[in-house]
Design an enzyme around this catalytic site. Structure first.
Site, short mmCIF file in Angstrom:
data_model
loop_
_atom_site.label_atom_id
_atom_site.label_comp_id
_atom_site.label_asym_id
_atom_site.label_seq_id
_atom_site.Cartn_x
_atom_site.Cartn_y
_atom_site.Cartn_z
CB THR A 131 -34.96 49.23 -29.07
OG1 THR A 131 -33.75 49.67 -28.47
CG2 THR A 131 -35.91 48.64 -28.04
CG LEU A 132 -29.86 49.92 -31.06
CD1 LEU A 132 -28.51 49.61 -30.41
CD2 LEU A 132 -29.84 51.30 -31.69
CD GLU B 133 -27.56 49.45 -25.89
OE1 GLU B 133 -28.25 49.28 -24.85
OE2 GLU B 133 -27.96 49.11 -27.00
#
Length: 143
Positions: free
Chosen positions: A13-14, A86
C-alpha cells in the site's frame, strides 16, 4: 549494513498509486524506481500484503515493488512514520508485526541496492507459511 540512511523497498500500500503512498510518501521522496526483492514471497493480509523471507538459498520471482529514496531532510521523519505504520517497535521486539531489515533490492537491470524492507515478523511469518494465501508472482498490484 547498519542504521544507515537507506532507501526503502515498498511492495504494497506504499507503492505509487496506492492509498498509503498518498498519505505518507507523496511530496516526501526524491526518487521512486521499480525494484524486486529476491529471496522472499508475498502473502495476502487484511487489506495489505506481507513479505515473508525464504530460507537461503532461495529461488523464485521474489517480491515486486519500488525503491523509495526520501527527499533531503525527510529521512528521519519517514523512518519514524513508516516504523509506526508497519508496527515495528525495534529489533526483536515481540509486539512487532513487521521487522525492518536491511536487504539487497534489485533494480530492473540487476543492480543490487541496499534498502530497508519491512518483512513479516517471526510469529506472523510462521502463521502465514502455515495458513496464508500466497500472492502468485509476488506483485500486490496484480493479485
Amino acid at each position: 549494513m547498519s542504521e544507515a540512511e537507506l532507501p526503502f523497498f515498498v511492495y504494497g500500500t506504499l507503492r505509487p498509486g496506492e492509498y498509503n503512498h498518498d498519505l505518507f510518501l507523496r511530496g516526501r521522496t526524491a526518487a521512486e524506481e521499480p525494484a524486486r526483492l529476491p529471496g522472499a514471497v508475498l502473502y495476502e493480509g487484511p487489506g495489505y500484503p506481507y513479505a515473508v523471507e525464504l530460507p537461503a538459498p532461495a529461488a523464485g520471482p521474489g517480491v515486486v515493488g519500488e525503491l523509495i529514496t526520501p527527499a533531503a531532510g525527510q529521512y528521519r521523519d519517514l523512518l519514524d512514520v513508516l516504523d509506526r505504520l508497519e508496527e515495528y517497535h525495534g529489533p526483536g521486539r515481540p509486539r512487532n508485526v513487521y521487522d525492518r531489515v536491511p536487504r539487497q533490492a534489485l533494480r530492473p537491470d540487476g543492480t543490487p541496492v541496499p534498502a530497508w524492507v519491512y518483512v513479516a515478523a517471526g510469529p506472523v511469518a510462521a502463521e502465514l507459511r502455515a495458513t496464508g494465501t500466497l500472492i502468485a508472482g509476488g506483485d500486490w498490484l496484480r493479485r
